[in-house]
Design a protein around this motif. Structure first.
Motif, PDB file in Angstrom:
ATOM      1  N   PRO A  84      -6.783  36.053  40.371  1.00 21.43           N
ATOM      2  CA  PRO A  84      -8.243  35.098  41.038  1.00 21.43           C
ATOM      3  C   PRO A  84      -8.009  34.017  39.857  1.00 21.43           C
ATOM      4  O   PRO A  84      -8.986  32.876  40.645  1.00 21.43           O
ATOM      5  N   GLU A  85      -8.086  34.659  38.949  1.00 25.33           N
ATOM      6  CA  GLU A  85      -8.929  33.105  38.066  1.00 25.33           C
ATOM      7  C   GLU A  85      -7.699  31.452  37.928  1.00 25.33           C
ATOM      8  O   GLU A  85      -8.296  30.573  38.070  1.00 25.33           O
ATOM      9  N   ILE A  86      -6.519  31.826  38.216  1.00 25.36           N
ATOM     10  CA  ILE A  86      -5.663  30.460  38.534  1.00 25.36           C
ATOM     11  C   ILE A  86      -6.206  29.756  39.655  1.00 25.36           C
ATOM     12  O   ILE A  86      -6.416  28.639  39.643  1.00 25.36           O
ATOM     13  N   LEU A  87      -7.630  30.733  40.321  1.00 30.81           N
ATOM     14  CA  LEU A  87      -7.717  29.798  41.780  1.00 30.81           C
ATOM     15  C   LEU A  87      -8.854  29.034  41.402  1.00 30.81           C
ATOM     16  O   LEU A  87      -9.044  27.807  41.570  1.00 30.81           O
ATOM     17  N   ASP A  88      -9.340  29.016  40.249  1.00 30.54           N
ATOM     18  CA  ASP A  88      -9.422  28.044  39.305  1.00 30.54           C
ATOM     19  C   ASP A  88      -9.763  26.579  38.970  1.00 30.54           C
ATOM     20  O   ASP A  88     -10.522  25.994  38.795  1.00 30.54           O
ATOM     21  N   LYS A  89      -8.223  26.051  38.693  1.00 30.70           N
ATOM     22  CA  LYS A  89      -7.415  26.132  38.197  1.00 30.70           C
ATOM     23  C   LYS A  89      -6.977  24.749  39.530  1.00 30.70           C
ATOM     24  O   LYS A  89      -6.613  24.149  38.879  1.00 30.70           O
ATOM     25  N   VAL A  90      -7.194  24.821  40.795  1.00 32.64           N
ATOM     26  CA  VAL A  90      -6.265  24.680  41.975  1.00 32.64           C
ATOM     27  C   VAL A  90      -7.306  23.875  42.711  1.00 32.64           C
ATOM     28  O   VAL A  90      -8.169  24.250  42.469  1.00 32.64           O
ATOM     29  N   TYR A 145      -9.717  22.750  51.105  1.00 38.51           N
ATOM     30  CA  TYR A 145      -9.629  23.599  51.378  1.00 38.51           C
ATOM     31  C   TYR A 145     -10.539  25.041  50.605  1.00 38.51           C
ATOM     32  O   TYR A 145     -11.506  25.716  50.737  1.00 38.51           O
ATOM     33  N   HIS A 146     -10.153  24.828  49.262  1.00 36.57           N
ATOM     34  CA  HIS A 146     -11.169  25.426  48.083  1.00 36.57           C
ATOM     35  C   HIS A 146     -11.256  23.874  46.915  1.00 36.57           C
ATOM     36  O   HIS A 146      -9.977  23.625  46.384  1.00 36.57           O
ATOM     37  N   ASN A 147     -12.008  23.929  46.677  1.00 37.26           N
ATOM     38  CA  ASN A 147     -12.450  23.053  45.387  1.00 37.26           C
ATOM     39  C   ASN A 147     -12.260  21.618  46.203  1.00 37.26           C
ATOM     40  O   ASN A 147     -11.822  21.313  46.641  1.00 37.26           O
ATOM     41  N   SER A 148     -11.951  20.807  44.747  1.00 40.52           N
ATOM     42  CA  SER A 148     -11.270  19.660  44.224  1.00 40.52           C
ATOM     43  C   SER A 148     -10.249  18.982  43.690  1.00 40.52           C
ATOM     44  O   SER A 148     -10.541  19.934  42.760  1.00 40.52           O
ATOM     45  N   MET A 149     -10.036  17.789  43.715  1.00 43.11           N
ATOM     46  CA  MET A 149      -9.702  17.623  42.971  1.00 43.11           C
ATOM     47  C   MET A 149      -9.463  16.615  41.251  1.00 43.11           C
ATOM     48  O   MET A 149      -9.286  17.373  41.041  1.00 43.11           O
ATOM     49  N   GLN A 150     -11.246  17.270  41.274  1.00 38.99           N
ATOM     50  CA  GLN A 150     -11.741  17.305  39.878  1.00 38.99           C
ATOM     51  C   GLN A 150     -11.648  18.382  39.362  1.00 38.99           C
ATOM     52  O   GLN A 150     -11.922  18.011  37.992  1.00 38.99           O
ATOM     53  N   ASP A 151     -11.975  19.249  40.584  1.00 33.99           N
ATOM     54  CA  ASP A 151     -11.714  20.588  39.402  1.00 33.99           C
ATOM     55  C   ASP A 151     -10.100  21.869  39.054  1.00 33.99           C
ATOM     56  O   ASP A 151     -10.037  22.239  38.617  1.00 33.99           O
TER      57      ASP A 151
END
Length: 749
Positions: A84-90, A145-151
């Motif tokens: 799940p930690e990968i999703l914080d990077k995309v 859908y999830h996060n932004s390009m800045q994340d």
């Protein structure tokens, strides 16, 4: 808002391309010239594209291409559960077609990768990297859908590989064709037919071919002044967006849709050498990458259009040498030697057949009523140092080295004994009638026709003659003032009784059953020095089994002391047995051996024999080129000969021609016939432009205006060396046909 996002994305290192989006037809109004950096944004721009690169990439989920509409949710659930930690990077966005983009950053991106396809082969998941364009928010109907390009943060190697492997898990496609088969060059022997087809078919036929693969013209497409293509879309597509660019003047198709995965297209072009497809290549991919089926379809199109293409190309195929004629252990050894010595395996196989035929000579007979003689005329054609003589040495000279040395020692002893007996007889003044021993010479390297006849009188089993350079055959005549070597070998091809009448009756010579096998090597540039137009017309050339090879990459890993550089003991045993048997036959210690042939084999042979004659009649009725008719007629003598040789090769003690051997002999005969015809047709004459056939074909295939790169691609398609055009500019007849417009750009005069 769009200007703010545009500036933010630029600060993140993204190459952002502002465009105008047609919100009604849901497609861009036009693509900009986006090669330059920092493209300005104007008030009418309402959408953004990103050119992937600079460590940025996107996993594209094209949900419309699959029946499994939950594929992204399944993928996301796996990632959430396992890492799940990968999703914080995309950054994930939903696209206008209810697909998804997963934006990532990674240091070592290389190219676009297709990761998962549907059952039908349509691309479902792909990594867009290093070049491909991706529409992104705030383009119409694109939603965060999830996060932004800045994340987005850099992924580690393990995280990057995990996302790719998880995506590949969803691949459902199993192609019905071999994906390794790709159209780069025309099949050998069909170059003239296919280049004529690709240039002469009508626009209507070209459009019909495109319709058959699921493409249709886009009506009311908005063209720019510089557009020279016709816009096509997929017939099954719900969108009016362009799927392909079609060029009618040059007859080329460039696909941009990933929904036709069996064809090279913009999305998979990194996997193909050629993705701008001429009509024949389109049909190749349409027919599951099968050239045989493709050429059959092309023949039907040619017939329907009445295109005038020379007939001989229909008879030439790119058939492989049927190595199955050899026992399995010998096949393995043959390829080991080919690899170890960097030799062409079909050269080794041809030398092996010639060796067996030379040793078998006249001591074998069969039910072919004397039509099948163990006589082969073979010619190896290759550039300098490709390995013609090494092939002969590997299959003939080396395996017989020790036994020939033993027989030489025995001959010296027999000769010494005979001389002592002669001397003793003279001393006793007694008549001496014992015949002088003759050395057993089953193979000769060069010589004269007079010498071959003299040897054949003492050696009824015959011999094999090897000429390292084919031109030396012209010096083989018995009398240099009126060289008769070509006429001699022309007669020797048929074997049988040879009688030489001389003014001095005591010098008359008779060979009851002449049996000479001929093996020669030459270089492509010297071929016409041996086979002149007279030799072509007389039929001498048509008596040869011709094989050719280009340069072969040398094996740099070979051990110079390895045993696999020599043929195996199985091969050595066969040739040594035939050598000993030939000696015994020559000295009257052995009788002729009958080759048996069962009824099923006779039935199959009769079928192929009839088929060959029916094909010959078709050529006669169609008024095919006379040289082709004559060559096929001469070559047909080899079918029965090859049946015999395959039987002897597999069991020299009690040979039997079986149904399997007849079938293999037919394959081998067709291989040699096709190879010989292909080579002879190259040799025949010069074209109206004064060029040899390969340059004439290249001239016809080149477009009216072209670059060096275009010329190189054309050469490859015609099975010529890539730099053939550049090198041929030194030919005054060739260069006169072109005008140099600017550096690297030429036009036909």
């Amino acid at each position: 808002m769009i200007k703010t996002i545009y500036q933010e994305y630029q600060l993140l290192g993204l190459k952002v391309i502002p465009i105008e989006w047609d919100t009604v037809n849901k497609c861009p109004v036009s693509h900009r010239e986006w090669q330059s950096d920092n493209l300005p944004i104007y008030d009418y721009h309402n959408a953004l594209m990103v050119a992937t690169g600079n460590d940025w990439a996107a996993l594209d989920f094209d949900i419309k291409n699959t029946d499994d509409k939950e594929i992204f949710n399944k993928w996301l659930a796996i990632v959430k559960n396992q890492q799940p930690e990968i999703l914080d990077k995309v950054f994930i966005e939903e696209t206008r077609n209810k697909g998804y983009h997963v934006w990532i950053k990674y240091k070592h991106l290389t190219k676009k990768l297709s990761l998962a396809d549907s059952v039908q082969g349509a691309e479902v998941i792909a990594l867009y990297a290093e070049g491909p364009l991706v529409y992104t928010y705030p383009t119409a109907q694109y939603v965060d859908y999830h996060n932004s390009m800045q994340d987005v943060e850099y992924l580690t190697l393990e995280e990057y590989n995990y996302l790719l492997e998880t995506s590949q898990f969803f691949n459902e496609y199993k192609p019905s064709y071999d994906p390794n088969k790709k159209a780069v060059s025309y099949p050998v022997g069909f170059e003239k037919k296919l280049i004529s087809f690709d240039t002469l078919i009508t626009d209507e036929t070209w459009d019909e071919i495109l319709n058959q693969i699921g493409l249709e013209v886009i009506k009311d497409f908005r063209y720019n002044k510089k557009d020279f293509f016709t816009a096509y879309r997929r017939t099954d597509s719900a969108s009016q967006q362009i799927s392909a660019k079609v060029y009618f003047k040059t007859k080329r198709l460039m696909l941009f849709s990933a929904s036709l995965p069996q064809y090279p297209n913009w999305h998979n072009k990194h996997n193909y050498d050629v993705w701008a497809l001429p009509p024949s290549f389109v049909l190749f991919y349409k027919n599951d990458r099968d050239w045989e089926a493709t050429i059959q379809e092309i023949d039907m199109i040619i017939d329907s259009l009445g295109i005038d293409i020379e007939e001989e190309t229909k008879l030439i195929s790119n058939q492989e040498f049927p190595y199955e004629i050899f026992p399995e252990s010998i096949i393995a050894s043959l390829f080991e030697v080919a690899k170890g010595r960097s030799l062409a395996p079909h050269f080794l196989a041809t030398c092996g057949l010639w060796t067996i035929s030379s040793l078998a000579g006249t001591m074998y007979k069969s039910d072919f009523n004397g039509d099948a003689r163990n006589i082969l005329f073979c010619l190896m054609i290759a550039p300098i140092s490709v390995g013609k003589t090494p092939a002969y040495k590997a299959m003939c000279e080396k395996p017989l080295e020790h036994i020939m040395k033993d027989y030489d020692i025995q001959f010296a002893a027999d000769l010494k004994k005979w001389e002592l007996e002669l001397m003793e007889s003279k001393n006793k003044k007694e008549p001496f009638v014992k015949k002088k021993p003759r050395r057993y010479i089953p193979f000769a390297v060069d010589g004269t026709t007079e010498g071959y006849i003299a040897l054949s009188m003492d050696q009824p089993n015959g011999l094999g003659v090897y000429h390292d350079e084919a031109e030396t055959i012209l010096n083989a005549g018995g009398y240099k003032s009126n060289n008769d070597s070509v006429s001699f070998f022309t007669q020797a091809f048929s074997g049988g009784r040879l009688t030489q009448i001389r003014a001095d009756r005591d010098k008359e010579r008779v060979v009851p059953n002449l049996n000479i096998n001929l093996l020669m090597g030459t270089q492509p540039s010297r071929l016409l020095n041996v086979f002149t137009k007279d030799a072509l017309a007389s039929g001498f050339t048509s008596r040869f089994l011709m094989v050719e090879s280009d340069y072969i990459l040398l094996n740099t890993e070979v051990d110079p002391f390895a045993k696999n550089k020599e043929m195996s003991n199985d091969w050595t045993k066969i040739v040594q047995y035939l050598y000993q048997l030939g000696y015994a036959y020559n000295t009257g210690q052995a009788q002729q051996i009958d080759i048996q042939m069962n009824e099923s084999a006779k039935k199959l042979y009769s079928y192929y024999f009839k088929l060959n004659r029916e094909q010959a009649n078709v050529r006669i009725l169609n008024k095919t080129e006379f040289l082709l008719i004559g060559t096929e007629a001469k070559m047909s003598a080899y079918f029965s000969r090859l049946c015999q040789l395959i039987a002897i090769l597999n069991n020299p003690i009690q040979p039997e021609i079986t149904e399997q051997y007849v079938h293999l002999a037919w394959q081998l005969y067709k291989y040699y016939a096709n190879s010989t015809i292909r080579i002879i047709m190259k040799m025949q004459g010069e074209s109206e432009t004064g060029l040899k056939e390969d340059l004439e074909l290249l001239y016809q295939a080149l477009p009216l205006t072209f670059s060096f790169k275009d010329a190189e691609e054309t050469c490859i398609r015609l099975n010529l060396k890539p730099n053939k055009f550049k090198n041929s500019l030194r030919n005054k007849n060739f260069v006169s046909l072109f005008l140099r417009k600017e550096h690297g750009i030429y036009a036909k005069v």
